[in-house]
Design a protein around this motif. Structure first.
Motif, PDB file in Angstrom:
ATOM      1  N   TYR A   1      37.998  35.511  29.984  1.00 30.20           N
ATOM      2  CA  TYR A   1      38.363  34.407  29.098  1.00 30.20           C
ATOM      3  C   TYR A   1      39.871  34.215  28.941  1.00 30.20           C
ATOM      4  O   TYR A   1      40.352  33.073  28.975  1.00 30.20           O
ATOM      5  N   PRO A   2      40.690  35.257  28.778  1.00 31.39           N
ATOM      6  CA  PRO A   2      42.140  35.042  28.628  1.00 31.39           C
ATOM      7  C   PRO A   2      42.777  34.380  29.848  1.00 31.39           C
ATOM      8  O   PRO A   2      43.547  33.418  29.711  1.00 31.39           O
ATOM      9  N   VAL A   3      42.445  34.872  31.041  1.00 30.31           N
ATOM     10  CA  VAL A   3      43.014  34.290  32.261  1.00 30.31           C
ATOM     11  C   VAL A   3      42.498  32.871  32.469  1.00 30.31           C
ATOM     12  O   VAL A   3      43.269  31.956  32.792  1.00 30.31           O
ATOM     13  N   GLY A   4      41.190  32.685  32.286  1.00 28.56           N
ATOM     14  CA  GLY A   4      40.626  31.353  32.431  1.00 28.56           C
ATOM     15  C   GLY A   4      41.239  30.363  31.471  1.00 28.56           C
ATOM     16  O   GLY A   4      41.575  29.229  31.850  1.00 28.56           O
ATOM     17  N   ALA A   5      41.418  30.774  30.206  1.00 34.99           N
ATOM     18  CA  ALA A   5      42.022  29.891  29.208  1.00 34.99           C
ATOM     19  C   ALA A   5      43.470  29.569  29.565  1.00 34.99           C
ATOM     20  O   ALA A   5      43.918  28.426  29.400  1.00 34.99           O
ATOM     21  N   ALA A   6      44.209  30.567  30.080  1.00 35.68           N
ATOM     22  CA  ALA A   6      45.612  30.345  30.458  1.00 35.68           C
ATOM     23  C   ALA A   6      45.709  29.307  31.579  1.00 35.68           C
ATOM     24  O   ALA A   6      46.579  28.418  31.550  1.00 35.68           O
ATOM     25  N   ILE A   7      44.813  29.404  32.551  1.00 29.88           N
ATOM     26  CA  ILE A   7      44.801  28.430  33.651  1.00 29.88           C
ATOM     27  C   ILE A   7      44.495  27.032  33.131  1.00 29.88           C
ATOM     28  O   ILE A   7      45.161  26.044  33.487  1.00 29.88           O
ATOM     29  N   LEU A   8      43.494  26.933  32.266  1.00 27.85           N
ATOM     30  CA  LEU A   8      43.073  25.623  31.754  1.00 27.85           C
ATOM     31  C   LEU A   8      44.118  25.021  30.824  1.00 27.85           C
ATOM     32  O   LEU A   8      44.343  23.801  30.834  1.00 27.85           O
ATOM     33  N   ILE A   9      44.782  25.854  30.017  1.00 28.67           N
ATOM     34  CA  ILE A   9      45.867  25.353  29.166  1.00 28.67           C
ATOM     35  C   ILE A   9      46.993  24.797  30.034  1.00 28.67           C
ATOM     36  O   ILE A   9      47.562  23.730  29.742  1.00 28.67           O
TER      37      ILE A   9
END
Length: 266
Positions: free
Chosen positions: A98-106
């Motif tokens: 979730y942290p990496v995925g959220a960083a990419i999407l942000i």
């Protein structure tokens, strides 16, 4: 309507990917194609149509659910229920977390808004009337719904808050935005986009709360039953919006002028 659409997006996405065991990969492809079809219908419409508009919102919510799951999850037992060892055809998930995925999407969402800003086009939704403006708007919607799913799943699965706790936290943040609407120095357009992103994790946590097993803190109502009820609610709201839009159009000065021209011609 947005909360109903995003919650339905969560339960319907899980219905196809998990309950029907199509997997995140195939479901993401199928739902993204549905998003493209609904978007083409919306872009070809010459005026606001609630059914077209909210159908695209729903399709971005469903696609965002499985896109997020495919990015963040993998084939470990943590994400597979019922003793399953695999889920559908193709890759089980990228397992980014979730942290990496959220960083990419942000980063993607910031990039969309940066391009949007450079074009000089308005961020005020009712004033977006060009094809390029709508393309940027719907790109932002798709990315924000995918990001919201990641945020909601993180709150539900990894934060320790659980489904109900995550939903209450996001509801509190939305209430704060409502208060900020009364603050003159805070632009309402900015509040709109914050609210638009936050309604997605609310839908994700609410959807999980409805469908997940009681042992995990959910109500165990199932993805099919929950999706059917939410769809009925959303269609009812869309019908109400359609009636209200028609009444507004009939009472507008342009409509009255057109009616007068028609009568004179007759």
């Amino acid at each position: 309507m947005k909360i109903a659409a995003t919650t339905l997006g969560e339960t319907a996405g899980d219905l196809f990917a998990q309950t029907l065991k199509l997997g995140y990969f195939l479901t993401t492809i199928a739902l993204f194609l549905i998003f493209v079809v609904t978007l083409v219908v919306q872009l070809r419409s010459r005026r606001y149509n609630p059914f077209f508009y909210w159908t695209v919102i729903l399709s971005t919510s469903m696609a965002g659910t499985t896109m997020s799951d495919f990015m963040n999850r993998d084939a470990s037992a943590k994400f597979l229920s019922g003793g399953a060892t695999s889920l559908g055809w193709g890759p089980q998930g990228l397992g980014l977390g979730y942290p990496v995925g959220a960083a990419i999407l942000i980063s993607l969402l910031i990039a969309v808004f940066a391009v949007w800003k450079l074009t000089g086009m308005t961020f005020v939704i009712r004033d977006i009337v060009t094809f390029r403006g709508e393309a940027l708007f719907w790109s932002a919607i798709l990315v924000s719904n995918t990001l919201g799913t990641s945020m909601g799943d993180f709150l539900s699965d990894s934060s320790g808050l659980g489904y109900a706790g995550g939903a209450l936290l996001v509801s509190g943040m939305l209430a704060m935005l409502l208060v900020l609407m009364k603050v003159p120095v805070v632009p309402n357009v900015l509040l709109f986009w914050f609210a638009f992103v936050l309604t997605r994790p609310l839908g994700a946590t609410a959807g999980d709360f409805l469908t997940k097993p009681v042992a995990k803190g959910g109500l165990d109502l199932g993805t099919a039953g929950s999706s059917a009820v939410l769809l009925a609610i959303l269609v009812g709201l869309m019908a109400y919006a359609q009636v209200r839009e028609r009444r507004t159009a009939l009472s507008s000065p342009e409509s009255a002028e057109q009616e007068a021209v028609t009568q004179r011609a007759a």
